[in-house]
Scaffold this motif. Structure first.
Motif, PDB file in Angstrom:
ATOM      1  N   ALA A   1       0.622  -1.318  -0.028  1.00  0.00           N
ATOM      2  CA  ALA A   1       0.064   0.246  -0.070  1.00  0.00           C
ATOM      3  C   ALA A   1       0.535   1.507   0.015  1.00  0.00           C
ATOM      4  N   THR A   2       1.733   1.248   1.238  1.00  0.00           N
ATOM      5  CA  THR A   2       2.611   2.370   0.085  1.00  0.00           C
ATOM      6  C   THR A   2       3.537   2.471  -0.371  1.00  0.00           C
ATOM      7  N   VAL A   3       3.406   1.638  -1.443  1.00  0.00           N
ATOM      8  CA  VAL A   3       4.231   2.023  -2.865  1.00  0.00           C
ATOM      9  C   VAL A   3       3.089   1.345  -3.928  1.00  0.00           C
ATOM     10  N   PHE A   4       1.740   0.727  -3.963  1.00  0.00           N
ATOM     11  CA  PHE A   4       0.878   0.963  -4.608  1.00  0.00           C
ATOM     12  C   PHE A   4      -0.252   1.939  -4.216  1.00  0.00           C
ATOM     13  N   THR A   5      -0.084   2.830  -4.319  1.00  0.00           N
ATOM     14  CA  THR A   5      -0.507   4.343  -3.953  1.00  0.00           C
ATOM     15  C   THR A   5      -2.473   4.647  -4.356  1.00  0.00           C
ATOM     16  N   ASN A   6      -2.646   3.895  -5.467  1.00  0.00           N
ATOM     17  CA  ASN A   6      -3.810   3.976  -6.087  1.00  0.00           C
ATOM     18  C   ASN A   6      -4.160   3.036  -5.840  1.00  0.00           C
ATOM     19  N   GLN A   7      -4.552   1.922  -5.170  1.00  0.00           N
ATOM     20  CA  GLN A   7      -4.950   0.750  -4.969  1.00  0.00           C
ATOM     21  C   GLN A   7      -5.287   1.389  -3.098  1.00  0.00           C
ATOM     22  N   THR A   8      -6.657   0.389  -3.124  1.00  0.00           N
ATOM     23  CA  THR A   8      -6.441   0.342  -1.483  1.00  0.00           C
ATOM     24  C   THR A   8      -6.322  -0.433  -1.146  1.00  0.00           C
ATOM     25  N   THR A   9      -6.084  -0.910   0.863  1.00  0.00           N
ATOM     26  CA  THR A   9      -5.642  -1.754   1.355  1.00  0.00           C
ATOM     27  C   THR A   9      -6.725  -2.957   0.521  1.00  0.00           C
ATOM     28  N   ASP A  10      -8.262  -2.791   0.873  1.00  0.00           N
ATOM     29  CA  ASP A  10      -8.610  -3.938   1.031  1.00  0.00           C
ATOM     30  C   ASP A  10      -8.540  -4.781  -0.377  1.00  0.00           C
ATOM     31  N   ALA A  11      -8.417  -3.522  -1.538  1.00  0.00           N
ATOM     32  CA  ALA A  11      -8.375  -4.414  -3.268  1.00  0.00           C
ATOM     33  C   ALA A  11      -6.752  -4.842  -2.782  1.00  0.00           C
ATOM     34  N   ILE A  12      -5.424  -4.590  -2.340  1.00  0.00           N
ATOM     35  CA  ILE A  12      -4.493  -5.560  -1.949  1.00  0.00           C
ATOM     36  C   ILE A  12      -4.786  -6.501  -1.524  1.00  0.00           C
ATOM     37  N   ARG A  13      -5.403  -6.801  -0.539  1.00  0.00           N
ATOM     38  CA  ARG A  13      -5.566  -7.625   0.217  1.00  0.00           C
ATOM     39  C   ARG A  13      -6.256  -8.854  -0.350  1.00  0.00           C
ATOM     40  N   ASP A  14      -7.679  -8.473  -1.662  1.00  0.00           N
ATOM     41  CA  ASP A  14      -8.661  -9.104  -2.091  1.00  0.00           C
ATOM     42  C   ASP A  14      -7.693  -9.549  -3.240  1.00  0.00           C
ATOM     43  N   ASP A  15      -6.607  -8.984  -3.749  1.00  0.00           N
ATOM     44  CA  ASP A  15      -5.858  -9.545  -5.155  1.00  0.00           C
ATOM     45  C   ASP A  15      -4.383 -10.749  -4.726  1.00  0.00           C
ATOM     46  N   LEU A  16      -4.471 -10.821  -3.561  1.00  0.00           N
ATOM     47  CA  LEU A  16      -3.464 -11.328  -2.605  1.00  0.00           C
ATOM     48  C   LEU A  16      -4.124 -12.656  -2.323  1.00  0.00           C
ATOM     49  N   LEU A  17      -4.985 -12.552  -2.139  1.00  0.00           N
ATOM     50  CA  LEU A  17      -6.164 -13.241  -1.324  1.00  0.00           C
ATOM     51  C   LEU A  17      -6.150 -14.524  -2.657  1.00  0.00           C
ATOM     52  N   ALA A  18      -6.236 -13.377  -3.657  1.00  0.00           N
ATOM     53  CA  ALA A  18      -7.033 -14.713  -5.415  1.00  0.00           C
ATOM     54  C   ALA A  18      -6.043 -15.157  -5.608  1.00  0.00           C
TER      55      ALA A  18
ATOM     56  N   LEU B   1       3.402  -9.080  -8.904  1.00  0.00           N
ATOM     57  CA  LEU B   1       4.212  -7.779  -8.584  1.00  0.00           C
ATOM     58  C   LEU B   1       4.963  -7.813  -6.839  1.00  0.00           C
ATOM     59  N   GLY B   2       5.635  -6.668  -7.052  1.00  0.00           N
ATOM     60  CA  GLY B   2       6.665  -7.109  -6.174  1.00  0.00           C
ATOM     61  C   GLY B   2       7.226  -5.235  -6.371  1.00  0.00           C
ATOM     62  N   CYS B   3       7.850  -5.032  -4.987  1.00  0.00           N
ATOM     63  CA  CYS B   3       8.280  -3.662  -4.039  1.00  0.00           C
ATOM     64  C   CYS B   3       9.413  -3.690  -3.238  1.00  0.00           C
ATOM     65  N   VAL B   4      10.003  -2.380  -2.936  1.00  0.00           N
ATOM     66  CA  VAL B   4      10.837  -2.525  -2.094  1.00  0.00           C
ATOM     67  C   VAL B   4      11.017  -1.414  -1.371  1.00  0.00           C
ATOM     68  N   ASP B   5      10.206  -1.056   0.428  1.00  0.00           N
ATOM     69  CA  ASP B   5      10.283  -0.045   1.202  1.00  0.00           C
ATOM     70  C   ASP B   5      11.422   1.034   0.226  1.00  0.00           C
ATOM     71  N   SER B   6      10.886   2.312   0.195  1.00  0.00           N
ATOM     72  CA  SER B   6      11.771   3.480  -0.097  1.00  0.00           C
ATOM     73  C   SER B   6      12.510   3.481   0.816  1.00  0.00           C
ATOM     74  N   ASN B   7      12.548   3.282   1.730  1.00  0.00           N
ATOM     75  CA  ASN B   7      13.271   3.279   3.054  1.00  0.00           C
ATOM     76  C   ASN B   7      15.008   2.098   2.541  1.00  0.00           C
ATOM     77  N   PHE B   8      14.581   1.619   1.464  1.00  0.00           N
ATOM     78  CA  PHE B   8      15.856   0.465   0.810  1.00  0.00           C
ATOM     79  C   PHE B   8      16.345   0.163   0.167  1.00  0.00           C
ATOM     80  N   ARG B   9      15.739   1.208  -1.118  1.00  0.00           N
ATOM     81  CA  ARG B   9      16.156   1.459  -2.370  1.00  0.00           C
ATOM     82  C   ARG B   9      17.233   1.583  -2.914  1.00  0.00           C
ATOM     83  N   GLY B  10      17.835   0.498  -4.051  1.00  0.00           N
ATOM     84  CA  GLY B  10      19.468   1.441  -4.219  1.00  0.00           C
ATOM     85  C   GLY B  10      20.234   0.317  -3.839  1.00  0.00           C
ATOM     86  N   GLN B  11      19.880  -0.603  -3.393  1.00  0.00           N
ATOM     87  CA  GLN B  11      20.733  -1.782  -2.284  1.00  0.00           C
ATOM     88  C   GLN B  11      20.636  -3.103  -2.822  1.00  0.00           C
ATOM     89  N   GLY B  12      19.906  -3.025  -4.228  1.00  0.00           N
ATOM     90  CA  GLY B  12      20.366  -4.019  -5.076  1.00  0.00           C
ATOM     91  C   GLY B  12      18.951  -4.702  -4.085  1.00  0.00           C
TER      92      GLY B  12
END
Length: 150
Positions: free
Chosen positions: A25-42, A78-89
């Motif tokens: 949710a911190t990365v994909f701000t165009n989606q609600t946490t409920d939508a993310i949860r539903d996509d993951l559960l699917a 789907l994938g992402c990295v916390d913005s505080n940890f980017r650039g570290q491979g």
């Protein structure tokens, strides 16, 4: 700082599941946490699911999820990295581990799709051997379709 990586073929249990949703949710701000949860559960209904998590100090800081689209073809979804940890491979390491797992399982091709707004991911995919094979309409604009032979 030490990064630990974990690979599983199921979604993580609570409280990591909720933590994963929070990261996404911190990365994909165009989606609600409920939508993310539903996509993951699917994805739990897919016959082959791969979930990779990166941790720092017992906190999820990165993820990569994918599933079998058809025999021989793995979809890196789907994938992402916390913005505080980017650039570290971390994203590159998650991708390397995913492709190693796919090879070991007999997959011949990995496919992914992304939007132009995620340029760092697009560039990482190209640097990692993916080729742009097309575009298609997506939920948030034009999707770029990429494939890599394993």
């Amino acid at each position: 700082m030490t990064i630990q990586y974990e690979t599983a073929t199921t979604l993580p249990p609570e409280p990591q599941f909720t933590e994963l949703i929070g990261l996404l949710a911190t990365v994909f701000t165009n989606q609600t946490t409920d939508a993310i949860r539903d996509d993951l559960l699917a994805t739990a209904n897919y016959p082959v699911l791969l979930v990779q998590l990166a941790y720092s100090a017992n906190r999820i800081i990165g993820c990569k999820l994918g599933y079998e689209r058809e025999p021989g073809l793995f979809y890196s979804w789907l994938g992402c990295v916390d913005s505080n940890f980017r650039g570290q491979g971390i994203a590159a390491e998650l991708m390397r581990q995913q492709h190693d797992w796919c090879r070991a399982q007999g997959y011949k091709t990995v496919q992914t799709k992304t939007y132009n707004q995620w340029r760092s991911m697009l560039l990482l995919n190209i640097r990692s051997g993916f080729a742009i094979v097309g575009t298609e309409p997506g939920r948030y604009g034009l999707k770029i379709v990429l494939e890599k032979s394993l």
